[in-house]
Enzyme design. Sequence first.
Site, PDB file in Angstrom:
ATOM      1  N   GLY A 230      43.796   0.063  -2.179  1.00 39.42           N
ATOM      2  CA  GLY A 230      44.892  -0.543  -2.926  1.00 39.42           C
ATOM      3  C   GLY A 230      44.936  -2.054  -2.989  1.00 39.42           C
ATOM      4  O   GLY A 230      45.442  -2.626  -3.947  1.00 39.42           O
TER       5      GLY A 230
ATOM      6  N   GLU B 198      47.088  -6.364   2.333  1.00 38.78           N
ATOM      7  CA  GLU B 198      47.588  -5.022   2.017  1.00 38.78           C
ATOM      8  C   GLU B 198      48.278  -5.047   0.656  1.00 38.78           C
ATOM      9  O   GLU B 198      48.718  -6.096   0.183  1.00 38.78           O
ATOM     10  CB  GLU B 198      48.540  -4.575   3.138  1.00 38.78           C
ATOM     11  N   ASP B 199      48.356  -3.876   0.025  1.00 40.45           N
ATOM     12  CA  ASP B 199      49.023  -3.805  -1.282  1.00 40.45           C
ATOM     13  C   ASP B 199      50.542  -3.716  -1.118  1.00 40.45           C
ATOM     14  O   ASP B 199      51.292  -4.419  -1.782  1.00 40.45           O
ATOM     15  CB  ASP B 199      48.480  -2.645  -2.136  1.00 40.45           C
TER      16      ASP B 199
ATOM     17  N   ASP C 276      55.478  -0.034   3.337  1.00 40.53           N
ATOM     18  CA  ASP C 276      56.575   0.893   3.071  1.00 40.53           C
ATOM     19  C   ASP C 276      57.218   1.210   4.433  1.00 40.53           C
ATOM     20  O   ASP C 276      58.014   0.408   4.931  1.00 40.53           O
ATOM     21  CB  ASP C 276      55.957   2.113   2.377  1.00 40.53           C
TER      22      ASP C 276
ATOM     23  N   LYS D 262      58.546  -3.316   0.923  1.00 36.12           N
ATOM     24  CA  LYS D 262      59.731  -2.469   0.701  1.00 36.12           C
ATOM     25  C   LYS D 262      60.484  -2.392   2.022  1.00 36.12           C
ATOM     26  O   LYS D 262      60.421  -1.365   2.705  1.00 36.12           O
ATOM     27  CB  LYS D 262      59.263  -1.040   0.362  1.00 36.12           C
TER      28      LYS D 262
ATOM     29  N   PHE E  42      59.139   4.163  -6.523  1.00 34.31           N
ATOM     30  CA  PHE E  42      57.695   4.342  -6.429  1.00 34.31           C
ATOM     31  C   PHE E  42      57.000   3.505  -7.494  1.00 34.31           C
ATOM     32  O   PHE E  42      57.211   3.701  -8.686  1.00 34.31           O
ATOM     33  CB  PHE E  42      57.306   5.814  -6.551  1.00 34.31           C
ATOM     34  N   VAL E  43      56.195   2.558  -7.044  1.00 34.36           N
ATOM     35  CA  VAL E  43      55.541   1.625  -7.966  1.00 34.36           C
ATOM     36  C   VAL E  43      54.042   1.889  -8.026  1.00 34.36           C
ATOM     37  O   VAL E  43      53.436   2.352  -7.053  1.00 34.36           O
ATOM     38  CB  VAL E  43      55.821   0.157  -7.570  1.00 34.36           C
TER      39      VAL E  43
ATOM     40  N   ASP F 270      48.409   3.208  -6.422  1.00 30.71           N
ATOM     41  CA  ASP F 270      48.107   4.441  -7.139  1.00 30.71           C
ATOM     42  C   ASP F 270      49.203   5.484  -6.982  1.00 30.71           C
ATOM     43  O   ASP F 270      50.034   5.422  -6.081  1.00 30.71           O
ATOM     44  CB  ASP F 270      46.811   5.057  -6.589  1.00 30.71           C
TER      45      ASP F 270
ATOM     46  N   ARG G 268      45.712   2.667 -10.619  1.00 30.99           N
ATOM     47  CA  ARG G 268      45.336   1.450  -9.887  1.00 30.99           C
ATOM     48  C   ARG G 268      44.889   0.340 -10.837  1.00 30.99           C
ATOM     49  O   ARG G 268      44.980  -0.846 -10.508  1.00 30.99           O
ATOM     50  CB  ARG G 268      44.162   1.733  -8.938  1.00 30.99           C
TER      51      ARG G 268
HETATM   52  P1  IMP Z   1      53.349   2.925   5.046  1.00 34.02           P
HETATM   53  O1  IMP Z   1      52.397   3.366   6.109  1.00 34.02           O
HETATM   54  O2  IMP Z   1      54.496   3.864   4.896  1.00 34.02           O
HETATM   55  O3  IMP Z   1      53.804   1.496   5.217  1.00 34.02           O
HETATM   56  O4  IMP Z   1      52.589   3.065   3.678  1.00 34.02           O
HETATM   57  C1  IMP Z   1      51.723   2.125   3.209  1.00 34.02           C
HETATM   58  C2  IMP Z   1      50.837   2.734   2.142  1.00 34.02           C
HETATM   59  O5  IMP Z   1      51.547   3.701   1.370  1.00 34.02           O
HETATM   60  C3  IMP Z   1      50.371   1.690   1.169  1.00 34.02           C
HETATM   61  O6  IMP Z   1      49.125   1.173   1.552  1.00 34.02           O
HETATM   62  C4  IMP Z   1      50.281   2.464  -0.123  1.00 34.02           C
HETATM   63  O7  IMP Z   1      48.997   3.038  -0.244  1.00 34.02           O
HETATM   64  C5  IMP Z   1      51.273   3.573   0.009  1.00 34.02           C
HETATM   65  N1  IMP Z   1      52.546   3.306  -0.721  1.00 34.02           N
HETATM   66  C6  IMP Z   1      53.762   3.047  -0.209  1.00 34.02           C
HETATM   67  N2  IMP Z   1      54.688   2.874  -1.160  1.00 34.02           N
HETATM   68  C7  IMP Z   1      54.024   3.019  -2.325  1.00 34.02           C
HETATM   69  C8  IMP Z   1      54.442   2.939  -3.715  1.00 34.02           C
HETATM   70  O8  IMP Z   1      55.607   2.672  -4.072  1.00 34.02           O
HETATM   71  N3  IMP Z   1      53.468   3.145  -4.620  1.00 34.02           N
HETATM   72  C9  IMP Z   1      52.175   3.427  -4.294  1.00 34.02           C
HETATM   73  N4  IMP Z   1      51.743   3.508  -3.024  1.00 34.02           N
HETATM   74  C10 IMP Z   1      52.657   3.303  -2.053  1.00 34.02           C
HETATM   75 MG    MG Z   2      47.228   1.847   0.398  1.00 34.49          MG
END
Ligand code: IMP
Ligand code: MG
Length: 180
Positions: free
Chosen positions: A45, A99-100, A103, A131, A153-154, A160, A166
């Site tokens: 990402g 990182e992209d 969350d 977020k 959700f973006v 993706d 992507r």
């Molecule tokens: P976390 O471990 O919950 O912080 O998730 C991080 C990963 O979840 C990111 O690297 C993304 O790949 C994916 N992710 C979280 N939110 C989104 C979203 O809104 N759109 C797309 N991918 C997301």
């Molecule tokens: Mg990711």
Amino acid sequence: MDINNHIKKVLFTEPEINERCIELASELDKEYEDKKPIMLSLLKGSVPFATMLTKHMKISLEFDYMKASSYHGTISSGNVAVTLMPSLKLENRHVVIIEDIIDTGTTLSTVTKILQDLHPASLEIVTLLDKPAMRKVNDIKPKYVGFIVPNEFVVGFGLDFNEDYRHLPYVGVLKEEMYK
Ligand code: IMP
Ligand code: MG
């Protein structure tokens, strides 16, 4: 079918992302001058963001890649699998994780623990999107953030949904009907 029609609303256009990358790159240039940081891009990402960010950096740097995933569909699974480790030696190096989106923070929490064990000189995070409303861990505080996003959700600019979208040149909110 044009996938641009799957987008409810565009949040950040390519020129807006580019402008923010110029600002972040100049902060990183100041912080990492003479440190030759390793810019560690998390696959897949963060690649478009890593490319746009680093093309505005003027200091010496090295690239590396790592792959960790926790996501299935639109819900974070909480299980983080690291499937590719960095190829460079990180010991005593200044490492910047790219990182992209952050969350829940679970992915980066796992990744930073693994990287800390390799004894980098420093370890910071630059993320295109944050977020913060979704955070479940309290040890992840990115030093450099492109934009804060609401809890929607973006997709696009690397992000993706089930591996698609992507390649969109902007970040947008996916229509609910695409995943419900
Ligand atoms: P976390 O471990 O919950 O912080 O998730 C991080 C990963 O979840 C990111 O690297 C993304 O790949 C994916 N992710 C979280 N939110 C989104 C979203 O809104 N759109 C797309 N991918 C997301
Ligand atoms: Mg990711």
